[in-house]
Design a protein around this motif. Structure first.
Motif, short mmCIF file in Angstrom:
data_model
loop_
_atom_site.label_atom_id
_atom_site.label_comp_id
_atom_site.label_asym_id
_atom_site.label_seq_id
_atom_site.Cartn_x
_atom_site.Cartn_y
_atom_site.Cartn_z
N LYS A 191 6.65 11.87 8.34
CA LYS A 191 6.99 13.08 7.58
C LYS A 191 5.78 13.61 6.83
N ARG A 192 4.93 12.69 6.39
CA ARG A 192 3.71 13.09 5.68
C ARG A 192 2.73 13.78 6.62
N GLY A 193 2.66 13.30 7.87
CA GLY A 193 1.75 13.92 8.84
C GLY A 193 0.37 13.32 8.81
N ARG A 194 -0.19 13.16 7.62
CA ARG A 194 -1.51 12.52 7.45
C ARG A 194 -1.38 11.51 6.32
N ALA A 195 -1.56 10.25 6.63
CA ALA A 195 -1.26 9.21 5.65
C ALA A 195 -2.15 8.00 5.85
N ALA A 196 -2.21 7.17 4.80
CA ALA A 196 -2.97 5.91 4.85
C ALA A 196 -2.03 4.75 4.56
N LEU A 197 -2.19 3.68 5.33
CA LEU A 197 -1.42 2.46 5.12
C LEU A 197 -2.38 1.36 4.66
N PHE A 198 -2.32 1.02 3.39
CA PHE A 198 -3.12 -0.08 2.86
C PHE A 198 -2.19 -1.29 2.76
N ALA A 199 -2.14 -2.08 3.82
CA ALA A 199 -1.18 -3.18 3.90
C ALA A 199 -1.90 -4.49 4.18
N GLY A 200 -1.43 -5.56 3.56
CA GLY A 200 -2.05 -6.87 3.70
C GLY A 200 -2.11 -7.34 5.15
N THR A 201 -2.99 -8.30 5.40
CA THR A 201 -3.17 -8.81 6.76
C THR A 201 -1.88 -9.44 7.29
N GLY A 202 -1.53 -9.09 8.52
CA GLY A 202 -0.36 -9.68 9.16
C GLY A 202 0.94 -8.97 8.88
N LEU A 203 0.92 -7.84 8.19
CA LEU A 203 2.16 -7.12 7.89
C LEU A 203 2.59 -6.18 9.01
N GLY A 204 1.92 -6.26 10.14
CA GLY A 204 2.34 -5.47 11.30
C GLY A 204 1.78 -4.07 11.35
N LYS A 205 0.54 -3.90 10.87
CA LYS A 205 -0.06 -2.56 10.92
C LYS A 205 -0.19 -2.06 12.35
N THR A 206 -0.51 -2.96 13.29
CA THR A 206 -0.66 -2.54 14.69
C THR A 206 0.63 -1.96 15.23
N LEU A 207 1.75 -2.66 15.00
CA LEU A 207 3.03 -2.15 15.48
C LEU A 207 3.36 -0.82 14.80
N MET A 208 3.09 -0.71 13.50
CA MET A 208 3.37 0.56 12.80
C MET A 208 2.50 1.69 13.36
N GLU A 209 1.23 1.39 13.66
CA GLU A 209 0.35 2.40 14.25
C GLU A 209 0.88 2.86 15.60
N LEU A 210 1.28 1.91 16.44
CA LEU A 210 1.78 2.25 17.77
C LEU A 210 3.09 3.02 17.69
N ALA A 211 3.98 2.62 16.78
CA ALA A 211 5.25 3.33 16.61
C ALA A 211 5.01 4.76 16.13
N TRP A 212 4.06 4.91 15.21
CA TRP A 212 3.71 6.25 14.70
C TRP A 212 3.16 7.12 15.82
N GLY A 213 2.20 6.60 16.58
CA GLY A 213 1.61 7.38 17.66
C GLY A 213 2.61 7.74 18.74
N SER A 214 3.50 6.79 19.07
CA SER A 214 4.52 7.05 20.08
C SER A 214 5.48 8.13 19.61
N ALA A 215 5.83 8.14 18.33
CA ALA A 215 6.74 9.16 17.79
C ALA A 215 6.09 10.54 17.79
N ILE A 216 4.80 10.60 17.46
CA ILE A 216 4.09 11.88 17.51
C ILE A 216 4.10 12.44 18.92
N HIS A 217 3.83 11.58 19.90
CA HIS A 217 3.84 12.03 21.30
C HIS A 217 5.24 12.47 21.71
N ALA A 218 6.27 11.71 21.29
CA ALA A 218 7.64 12.07 21.66
C ALA A 218 8.03 13.42 21.09
#
Length: 466
Positions: free
Chosen positions: A50-77
């Motif tokens: 919803k923000r469109g442009r955002a930063a995720l400052f999240a600790g190691t192992g909190l699943g940033k990769t999955l969140m990045e992929l889910a975000w990118g997939s939703a933008i494409h969809a």
């Protein structure tokens, strides 16, 4: 008659004037997200979409990769087009494996010709091979690459991504006092320039250009501003969620002091006191530290030795049978091949530097590591240890720290910096937690089902009026 604006109104107007215009480019309707997302991940992804442009400052192992992929997939969809995900060397291959694991389409690319609709993953080193104007969204994995104010990647990324409508930056919780890193993220996202951030919220301390502190009256405004475009957390409970599986195993930090045959005559009391003396003491104790490191290297499991000097790396590779060295001078393809081989268990002992491999790699399959030498960079040590000690690690982690007796208080300095960083990171999360909880939690679509079981009775006075 001339009226004077109250000080608080004048300051609010000043902030409004300084703020860069940030057109809403987010999604109004969020596509379905992967079921693999935990509740806190799902809500963070929805907020960032919803923000469109955002930063995720999240600790190691909190699943940033999955969140990045889910975000990118939703933008494409939602919009079609191409999404480009930048990652450190060898991490791109790791991301492709993660995408396959969660059933999210993604391709590894080296240049523009390799790209297609959906998520395209590449290394930062290949940025010049892409035309960013052709992409609808850009994702920065390990976006701490924006840290340096004058760094090449920082400058290039901000310039070439300025017209990309959707941008996501993800990294571990930034150094609490490193406002340069925060400012560079804001500038990359188009929220506010680094220099405007400093002039708006900070004051300059003395004659050192790098020393800035928050203006006393601007502190609340600064953290509220941060929470409007970024989310910070070290664990899910920071935002009011259950930690559940996000509990870290024990970390055992073992410090070894290696005796040297003869104390250096140039050291007062036999111990280094200055930075120059510590550097010299490290160089002169390489053989002793390497011999000790080789003697404690396990033979029945994987291990990573971290070095600072080329001489340490070369000597360790010779002293440990089967060890593989990853050097800065290696070709990028060779570095990537070695790191993938270690990740997949084909290399037992890896020898490298934190500056080369200390960021981005997920090595929860390994629980043993060590530093054959220490420098004064706590960040490098922090990041290197967290390649192993991160959420998803099932074993207790052991990290060895080796220093020569002539190096002086280097271990004490690292411990002090670690305590300072932990205290300041907790303060940073605390400042934004209450603001962010309301914003992030509001993204949840889960609502209680309304199923009334008692008949409604109309009051007598209302019935009489009818």
């Amino acid at each position: 008659m001339t009226t004077t604006m109250p000080a608080e109104d004048a300051y609010a107007a000043f902030l409004a004037k300084k703020a860069m215009v940030d057109p809403p480019t987010g999604l109004a309707d969020i596509p379905d997200l992967p079921s693999a997302l935990f509740p806190f991940q799902r809500d963070i992804v929805r907020w960032s979409l919803k923000r469109g442009r955002a930063a995720l400052f999240a600790g190691t192992g909190l699943g940033k990769t999955l969140m990045e992929l889910a975000w990118g997939s939703a933008i494409h969809a939602a919009h079609g087009g191409m999404v480009l995900l930048f990652a450190p060397l060898a991490v791109s291959t790791q991301i492709i494996r993660e995408a396959a694991k969660f059933g999210i389409p993604a391709r590894l690319v080296r240049c523009q010709a390799d790209c297609g609709p959906g998520i395209n993953v590449t290394n930062y080193q290949k940025i010049e091979h892409f035309d960013l104007a052709e992409f609808i969204a850009v994702i920065l994995d390990e976006s701490s690459i924006l840290k340096s104010e004058t760094g090449k990647y920082r400058t290039d990324l901000i310039a070439v991504c300025s017209a990309v409508p959707f941008r996501l930056a993800a990294t571990a919780t930034p150094a609490p006092n490193d406002f340069m890193e925060l400012g560079n993220h804001a500038e990359f996202l188009g929220v506010m320039s680094y220099t405007d951030m400093l002039s708006t919220f900070f004051t300059h301390d003395g004659g050192e250009t790098q020393k800035w502190r928050l203006k006393g009256h601007a502190e609340n405004d600064f953290w509220r501003w941060m929470a409007s475009w970024s989310v910070m957390l070290r664990k899910p409970s920071d935002l009011g969620y259950e930690d559940g599986a996000y509990q870290l195993p024990a970390l055992h930090q073992i410090h070894h002091t290696v005796e040297v045959p003869s104390l250096a005559p140039y050291l007062l009391g036999g111990r280094a006191a200055t930075l120059q003396e510590r550097i010299r003491a490290r160089r002169e104790s390489v053989d002793d530290r390497v011999a000790f490191a080789a003697s404690i290297t396990p033979t029945d499991r994987q291990f990573v030795w971290w070095c600072n000097l080329n001489s340490e790396s070369e000597a360790l590779a010779k002293a440990i049978p089967g060890a593989v060295e990853v050097r800065g001078s290696d070709r990028d393809d060779d570095k990537e091949r070695k790191l993938v081989d270690f990740s997949e268990g084909r290399i037992r002992v890896l020898i490298t530097k934190p500056s080369i491999c200390g960021f981005g790699m997920n090595w929860q399959h390994c629980a043993d590591t060590g530093f054959v030498g220490l420098n004064d960079s706590f960040e490098q040590i922090y990041q290197a240890v967290r390649r192993f000690w991160r959420f998803g690690q099932e074993c207790e982690v052991t990290a060895h720290f080796i220093a020569a007796e002539t190096e002086g208080a280097v271990v004490a300095n690292i411990k002090r910096k670690e305590a300072d960083a932990e205290r300041m990171a907790a303060a940073m999360v605390l400042h934004t937690a209450n603001i962010t909880k309301g914003i992030i939690n509001a993204q949840a679509r889960d609502v209680a089902v309304y199923s009334p079981t008692m008949p409604m009775q109309i009051p007598n006075w209302l019935g009489a009026a009818a």
